[in-house]
Each structure stands twice: as C-alpha cells, then as structure tokens.
Design a protein around this motif. Structure first.
Motif, mmCIF file in Angstrom:
data_model
loop_
_atom_site.group_PDB
_atom_site.id
_atom_site.type_symbol
_atom_site.label_atom_id
_atom_site.label_comp_id
_atom_site.label_asym_id
_atom_site.label_seq_id
_atom_site.Cartn_x
_atom_site.Cartn_y
_atom_site.Cartn_z
ATOM 1 N N ALA A 90 0.825 -1.219 0.009
ATOM 2 C CA ALA A 90 -0.153 -0.114 0.006
ATOM 3 C C ALA A 90 0.439 1.609 0.021
ATOM 4 N N THR A 91 0.498 1.957 -0.769
ATOM 5 C CA THR A 91 1.484 3.281 -0.913
ATOM 6 C C THR A 91 0.708 4.661 -0.564
ATOM 7 N N ALA A 92 -0.555 4.893 -0.870
ATOM 8 C CA ALA A 92 -1.537 5.455 -0.567
ATOM 9 C C ALA A 92 -1.134 6.967 0.297
ATOM 10 N N ALA A 93 -0.820 6.444 0.997
ATOM 11 C CA ALA A 93 -0.641 6.943 2.927
ATOM 12 C C ALA A 93 1.036 7.376 2.670
ATOM 13 N N ALA A 94 1.873 6.575 1.628
ATOM 14 C CA ALA A 94 3.008 7.407 2.124
ATOM 15 C C ALA A 94 3.787 8.547 1.391
ATOM 16 N N VAL A 95 2.966 9.040 0.330
ATOM 17 C CA VAL A 95 3.204 10.404 0.146
ATOM 18 C C VAL A 95 3.801 10.976 0.819
ATOM 19 N N VAL A 96 4.815 11.700 0.668
ATOM 20 C CA VAL A 96 5.449 13.113 1.940
ATOM 21 C C VAL A 96 4.928 14.339 0.988
ATOM 22 N N THR A 97 4.573 15.423 1.800
ATOM 23 C CA THR A 97 4.031 16.520 1.754
ATOM 24 C C THR A 97 5.749 17.270 1.478
ATOM 25 N N ALA A 98 5.081 18.563 1.008
ATOM 26 C CA ALA A 98 6.124 19.584 0.378
ATOM 27 C C ALA A 98 7.470 19.679 1.632
ATOM 28 N N GLU A 99 6.248 20.028 2.614
ATOM 29 C CA GLU A 99 6.556 20.564 4.011
ATOM 30 C C GLU A 99 7.785 19.887 4.206
ATOM 31 N N GLN A 100 7.442 18.566 4.309
ATOM 32 C CA GLN A 100 8.101 16.850 4.968
ATOM 33 C C GLN A 100 9.194 17.086 4.463
ATOM 34 N N GLU A 101 8.940 16.765 3.023
ATOM 35 C CA GLU A 101 10.279 16.813 1.789
ATOM 36 C C GLU A 101 11.591 17.849 2.221
ATOM 37 N N ARG A 102 10.967 19.190 2.808
ATOM 38 C CA ARG A 102 12.079 20.512 2.971
ATOM 39 C C ARG A 102 12.521 20.025 4.276
ATOM 40 N N LEU A 103 11.679 19.917 5.321
ATOM 41 C CA LEU A 103 12.262 19.529 6.781
ATOM 42 C C LEU A 103 13.559 18.043 6.365
ATOM 43 N N ALA A 104 13.102 17.021 5.910
ATOM 44 C CA ALA A 104 13.993 15.600 5.201
ATOM 45 C C ALA A 104 15.336 16.792 4.600
ATOM 46 N N LEU A 105 15.679 16.866 3.461
ATOM 47 C CA LEU A 105 16.421 17.116 2.868
ATOM 48 C C LEU A 105 17.328 18.740 3.916
ATOM 49 N N GLU A 106 16.441 19.411 4.642
ATOM 50 C CA GLU A 106 17.412 20.502 5.345
ATOM 51 C C GLU A 106 18.083 19.543 6.858
#
Length: 820
Positions: A585-601
């Motif tokens: 199942a992958t639907a809930a694994a979508v990463v939001t823009a803010e989550q991606e920003r925090l992860a990259l930082e």
C-alpha cells in the motif's frame, strides 16, 4: 442499648452525654438507614429541647424550629443542624441571650450549624425573597418552646407557598435547571454529588415542594425508596470519610460499598444511578405537569369566554394506530386496547419520538400493566417500529427513558438488564453503558443516508456494547448476544450474521487506523478478511463514527476520522479486487512539500529540524457531515532527524522535560528523492502544554540535539522533577499491559502498550525498546483520556520481524520496566 436508653443518657449528662450517645449511635453496626437517621434526629431533638428549657425556663413567645433536612428528620452523621429561633419580638435581649445558650454548645461539640433568629413576619418576608429559605420552612418542625408560634408560622408559610405557586414553581424549576447545568447528571457521573447533581437529593426535595403546592404531583411509586437509597449512601460516605461531604469520590467508593454491605464499587454506583434515574424521570414528568397546569390556567379563561362559558374541549390529534397527541404529549387513543395489541408500546414510542413529543406517564404505565408479550420472532411491524424509534434522533432519548422507567425495555430486550445503569470506569466515556448505546443510535440516525441498510446500522448501534454485562471481551460476548437478539426480533439468518459481525468488530476500524501501520499490506488484508463485504464495511464505518461521537469528546477527532476513512478506502479497494491483499500500500506514504523540505534540511545539516505550528483548521479531507468534530487540542510538531538509535526516547524525553503532553504521535522512515543519500525519520506529533505557553521551537531543537548526543540526561531531569512534587492521592490505575500481535504485519513485529498516561511514559517505552536492541520501523501513539494505547513496529538489527520467543521476551521486559 435501646433508643430510649440512649436518649435518657443524653438528657442526664448534658452536652458530654449527648456526644457520647451520638457516637454510640453512629457506631452501632446493627442500626443504619432510616432507623438511625430517625434515632439521631430524635436524640438531637431531646438535647436541643433540654438546652432550650434550661436556658429560658420562663420565656414566652419563643420557639425552636428544625428546618430543611433536619426538619424532615433525616440527619446524616455529618449533617448540618438547620435551626430557626422564632420569637414574637417582645423581649429581644432575652432572645439574644437564649440564642447564645443554644448555639455555643452546638459549636463546642464541633457540629455544623445553620441558624437564624427571626420573628414570624421576618421569616415570612425572608421566605418571600429567598426561595431556598421558603423551601426549608416547608419542612419546619417544632422542637421546643411556644408550639402555637411554630404552628402559626407553618400554616402561614404553607398558605403563602400555595398561593404563590404559579410564580414560585417556575423559579424553582429554573433553579433546578441551573444546578443541573453546573453539577451534571447524577446517573452518569463517576464521582457524583449525591445532593446537588440532577437526580440527587435536592431534586427529591424540590418534588416534595411541588407536591406541597397542590398544583401538581410527582409520580410517587419508588420515589421514597430512591431518596432512602441516596441518603443511605450519604450516611455511609460520612462515616467512611469522617467529613460532611456529598461527593462520592472514586477513592471512597469501595469503603462506602463495604459499609453498605454491597459487593463492590460498581454495585454501589449502579444503585446510585438507578435511584437518580428514578428521581430524574419523576422530575421530568412533574415539571411537564406543572407547565401544563400553568399553561391551561392561562388559556382556559380566554377559551371559556370564546365558547360562551362552556367547558373547553381538549384537542386530540392522531399520531399512529392507537396513539394520539394531547396537550403536548403522546397518549393512548380512547379506542386503544394494549391487552390485544402487543406492538402498541413500540408503535407509541416510535410515534412519540417521530413527533418530538414525550410519552405520557399514564400511557407508559397503562402499557406496562396491560400489554401482552411480543411473540418470538417479532412480527415485522414490531421490528419496523423499533427501527423507527431508534432512527428518530434526539427525541429517542426521552422516549426510551420513559419506557425504561416502567420496565418495558427489559421486557422487550431481556439482555438489556445487564447493561442498565452499568458504570464505565473510563475517563473517555461520559455515559453509562445503556445511555451510551442510545446515544450511539442517536448519532447513527445522522448517518442513515450513508448506508444501504439503515435498519442494520441502527440496531447494531443499540447492541454494539451489549456484551459489557458479561465477563471477558465484550465484543466477543456481544457477538453471541447480538445474533440471538437479531433472530428474536425477526431478522433473517443473513441479517443476523451481519449484525453479529458489526458488534464483534465495532472497534476494529478505529483501533487499526490509530494503532497500526496502514502502509503495511497485512494491516489492510486483516481488516478485509474480518469485514468480508463492501456493505458490511460501509455499515461498520458509520457505526465506528457514531460509537466514537457518542462516547465523548476525547474519543473522536477529524484526525481519527481521516485515518479511519483512509483505512476504509484501502479495505474497500481490496474487497473490490482492485488491490491484491499482499500488494504494498502506498497511498499514505505520499510526502508533503513541508515534510520533504524538513527531510532535506535534516540531511544537509546532519541534525534534527522541526516545525511547530498551531492547528486551527480541520485537516484536509474532513467532511461537512460532522462539522462539530473537535480537533485535538494543541499544535502539530513535525520533526525530521537522520536515522539513528535513540530518536524516540530522545524526542519523547525532551517534550516531557518541557511539560508537553503528547496526544498523538507517528514515527516512520521517509524515502528521500533520488540522488539524495541518507535515511531520515519523520515524526508527526500533536502536543499540548500542560500549562502555560508552548516553548519556542529553537529551545526544543537545542535540547533535542543535546539529548541525541548524550549531553542532556533526560532521565535525571525527569527524576528531579518528580521528586520535587509530592505524590497526590488519586485513583489506583490498573497495571500496564504489553502484548505482541504476530499477525498484524508481515514486515515487522507489532508490540502494543496499554498503560496509564503519565509524563515521561513515552520516553520510558522508547528507552526500553532501545535497550532491547530492536529497531523502530514505525510508531503509532494515541491518548484516550487517562489511557495511552501505543503500537510500535519493530524489527531485529537486519530489518526482519523478531522471532516469536524473542518478541515475547521484549514485551515481557518492557512490561516489567513500566510496572517498576
């Protein structure tokens, strides 16, 4: 020693003799209840009369009067003495001296005293200005002195009360309503005020006052016994605590139950609730009758004038076969024959609820006395009328209570008796089991347009917790009962099986959605196999929301609603064949823009990055069907941190140090965009400050960095804080329980923790799991009132689920740590 011996000893020995006789009376194990209250009142009467006679042997024109509860002869061990020194005003100085000689001996013995000194005119004027004074004087009883003076005041006060009843009774009703708003309903409170809460002793006294007005009267059957039971409980509470308290606190309930010879605290509460329910129902009926009488008094003169002085004809509008509306109530038609029509109780109840009318007391009592039992299985009309009643929304509650008051519900559904007035010792629940079931039906009536079988939804709502009257898992016991009830009320075998499944799995969706990893295919597959069909899933979704909304404000939120909706969507896809059960199942694994920003930082800085923001709007996906669903209090805390050991205890410990309560929490590994090396953990938590304002994000981050590198000793800081505050006396919580769910995931071992929520709990759990050498794949934390229910997906060092024995050992060690 007899009552006469005790009173003789009190008279012979003065105040010390009274004190000794009083103590002996209160410690006599063989005497309790009304005999002890009467004996205590009589003992006190004799002592006060002796004080009066000794203090003013030649004084005329004065009398001593007991009012309120003492006037009724209902002295509990720590009751106030409510006294009025009445005088004719001819010798104020002598009366003042007499008052001192009466009041001071009472105070010297440490007895609570509510006293006043008044002339008859002053007493009458004060009663006219203060309703509470007037109510007390309605129970005035002569103790000593001029009997004629007391009798004249009683006659005058009672005449005033009856003459002023059209004005004073609405005032009394408003007073009762305000008190109920402040104190709540006695029949549902875990720590009720026996006197002030709705259905308590104050309401019983108000009903006596209404009867004394001659304007209306309360249903008398069982009322005196209900008052007696509440008074008995208050007596036992006074003796158990040694204080003049009316609040039945949790820590006193076992001792009070033992004092009364009851099995346990739950038995005590059921008796209290039953008494309160009877008084509340009598109050409802009485105040309706008062309103009807006052309304007819204001309308009849105009009607008589219009009709030329003739007697007005009462309008009767038909509601259903054998049921009509009359003067704002649903009553039986003149041609109704309950003895020949066994469906009439359900038809009358459904008609009343559909019309938004109360079911009249006379009608319910006539039905209870004459109606024949329904055959088994029920005829189709009876089943349809039950569904109609359950689907009528808020009016269902009042009509159902009327049926319960006369025992009709237990006759229709014998299994109801086990859940009637049954307390729920859980801070999340605001109702007893039976009232919760009706509240769930009321909530479910709002969702009948969402399902193809609203009849099954409403009956499942009525039965979903019916197993709570039996030992063991109430869902398992309830499944068997629901199957039997469904067959008895006329559902066919297929529908009965659906109802049984709904009862068995009524907690499945919310527990899975909030405590399991929805990205794990095993989670969705497990639910799909349990539910079986799309129509059952549809019903279960509606029942889940109705159940949670009817439980209390802590049981449902738009966050929980969105998780359940997401799970339902995934399960629906599996049931429709769109997704194989073992597909990822992958639907809930979508990463939001803010989550991606925090992860990259976080990857760029090599340390934790966080964002702290208030939740002022419902999250996306919230529907308009329940706009009043509250968002959990607090703020959303997003943290991205490079994957490393100790993240969960470090974050939980920092939040505990800053006095932040974790309401919900999720931890999961985040997949980074192609080309970005590293592994990041994302924590999405909702937190609230225990008190004061939230700390600044920069302070949280700084402490989190120190906690991760080991320079901040979280355990020591929490221990210092605990040592600085003394332990408070409170409810003894059940011990924590840690279990392994081997079938909940194919990719990880699921360890579930159920424990009393406390500062630092999540830190202790996280540290214990780290010490066990397991890796955290994800975590799902929820707090329901005072209870924490947390699920942790863990693996071994190589990323595989733990072997069975190792998983059990980890769970056992974690449970020992939490219990220690």
């Amino acid at each position: 020693m007899t009552s006469t011996d005790v009173r003789d000893e009190a008279e012979d020995s003065g105040p010390s003799g009274y004190a000794a006789a009083r103590l002996r009376l209160l410690t006599e194990g063989a005497r309790s209840g009304p005999p002890r209250r009467a004996a205590l009142s009589g003992l006190t009467d004799d002592w006060l009369a002796g004080l009066f006679t000794a203090a003013a042997p030649g004084l005329r024109g004065a009398s001593l009067i007991a009012v309120g509860g003492y006037g009724r002869g209902e002295l509990s061990p720590r009751s106030d003495l409510d006294l009025v020194l009445l005088h004719d005003g001819s010798d104020p100085e002598a009366v003042a001296a007499l008052a001192d000689r009466l009041w001071y001996p009472v105070w010297d013995l440490g007895l609570a005293l509510d006293h006043s000194v008044r002339t008859p005119a002053e007493a009458r004027r004060t009663a006219g200005e203060d309703l509470k004074v007037q109510l007390g004087l309605l129970d005035a009883r002569h103790l000593a002195g001029d009997l004629g003076l007391t009798a004249a005041l009683r006659t005058t006060v009672l005449a005033d009360w009856r003459n002023q009843a059209p004005r004073r009774l609405p005032e009394l009703q408003e007073l009762c309503a305000e008190r109920a708003e402040r104190q709540g309903e006695l029949q549902y409170l875990l720590e009720p005020d026996l006197k002030e809460a709705r259905g308590g002793l104050r309401d019983a006294t108000a009903l006596r006052a209404v009867a004394a007005s001659w304007l209306a009267d309360a249903p008398r059957e069982g009322l005196d016994d209900a008052r007696r039971r509440l008074l008995d409980v208050r007596d036992a509470l006074h003796l158990a605590t040694g204080r003049a308290t009316d609040r039945l606190a949790l820590q006193e309930q076992d001792q009070v139950a033992a004092e009364l010879g009851l099995l346990d605290a739950d038995t005590l509460l059921r008796q209290v609730y039953e008494a309160a329910r009877l008084i509340s129902y009598a109050s409802d009926v009485t105040w309706r009758e008062v309103s009807r009488v006052l309304r007819s008094r204001s309308v009849r003169p105009r009607l008589r004038a219009m009709l030329g002085g003739g007697k007005p004809v009462t309008e009767r509008s038909p509601l259903a076969e054998g049921v009509v509306e009359q003067e704002g109530e649903a009553v039986l038609a003149r041609a109704a024959r309950p003895e020949r029509d066994p469906v009439l109780p359900l038809r009358a109840a459904a008609a009343a609820a559909q019309a938004g009318l109360p079911l009249s007391l006379h009608a319910v009592r006539r039905l209870a006395a004459t109606v024949r039992p329904l055959p088994t299985p029920w005829p189709a009309e009876a089943r349809e009328q039950l569904v109609t009643l359950l689907g009528s929304g808020r009016p269902t509650v009042e009509v159902w209570e009327a049926l319960e008051a006369e025992g009709l519900v237990s006759r229709l559904l014998p299994d109801w008796e086990r859940v009637r007035c049954r307390p729920q010792r859980n801070a999340v629940h605001v109702w007893t089991v039976d009232r919760h079931l009706i509240e769930t039906a009321v909530r479910a009536s709002e969702f009948t347009r969402r399902v193809s079988r609203p009849d099954l939804l409403l009956v499942a709502a009525l039965l979903h917790d019916i197993g709570k009257g039996w030992p063991g898992d109430h869902s398992v016991a309830g499944e068997i009962i629901a199957q039997d009830v469904a067959a008895r009320i006329g559902f066919d075998r297929a529908d009965s099986a659906v109802l049984a499944a709904l009862v068995r799995h009524h907690l499945l969706l919310v527990e899975t959605a909030t405590r399991r990893d929805l990205d794990d295919p095993a989670t969705v597959a497990l639910v799909a196999r349990a539910v079986g069909t799309q129509s059952t899933l549809e019903l279960l979704h509606a029942l889940t929301e109705a159940d949670a909304l009817a439980t209390g404000p802590a049981a449902w939120s738009s966050w929980r609603g969105s998780l359940v909706a997401d799970l339902v969507r995934r399960v629906s896809a599996v049931l429709a064949g769109d997704v194989p059960e073992d597909a990822p199942a992958t639907a809930a694994a979508v990463v939001t823009a803010e989550q991606e920003r925090l992860a990259l930082e976080s990857v760029a800085t090599g340390g934790p990055v966080l964002a702290l923001r208030a939740q002022t709007e419902p999250p996306a996906g919230d529907t308009a069907e329940a706009p009043d669903k509250p968002e959990p209090l607090g703020v959303e805390l997003l943290i991205a941190v490079p994957d490393q050991p100790g993240v969960l205890p470090a974050v939980a410990g920092v939040l505990a140090v800053h006095r932040l309560t974790v309401r919900t929490a999720e931890l999961r590994a985040l997949e980074l965009p192609d080309g970005v090396e590293g592994s990041v953990l994302l924590l999405d938590w909702r937190v609230a400050a225990e008190y004061g304002s939230l700390p600044q994000a920069a302070r949280l981050r700084a402490d989190l960095v120190r906690a991760l590198d080991g320079s901040l000793d979280i355990a020591a800081r929490l221990a210092e804080r605990d040592a600085a505050y003394p332990r408070r006396r409170g409810v003894v919580a059940p011990p924590p329980r840690v279990t392994v769910h081997p079938a909940a995931s194919r990719h990880a071992t699921v360890i579930e923790v159920r424990a009393q929520d406390a500062p630092g709990l999540l830190f202790r759990i996280g540290r214990a799991l780290e010490d066990a050498g397991v890796r955290m794949r994800s975590a799902h934390v929820s707090t329901l009132g005072a209870n924490a229910v947390d699920a942790f997906y863990v693996t071994g060092p190589e990323g595989d689920p733990l072997p069975g024995e190792e998983a059990v050992a980890v769970a056992r060690k974690l449970e020992e740590t939490l219990r220690g």
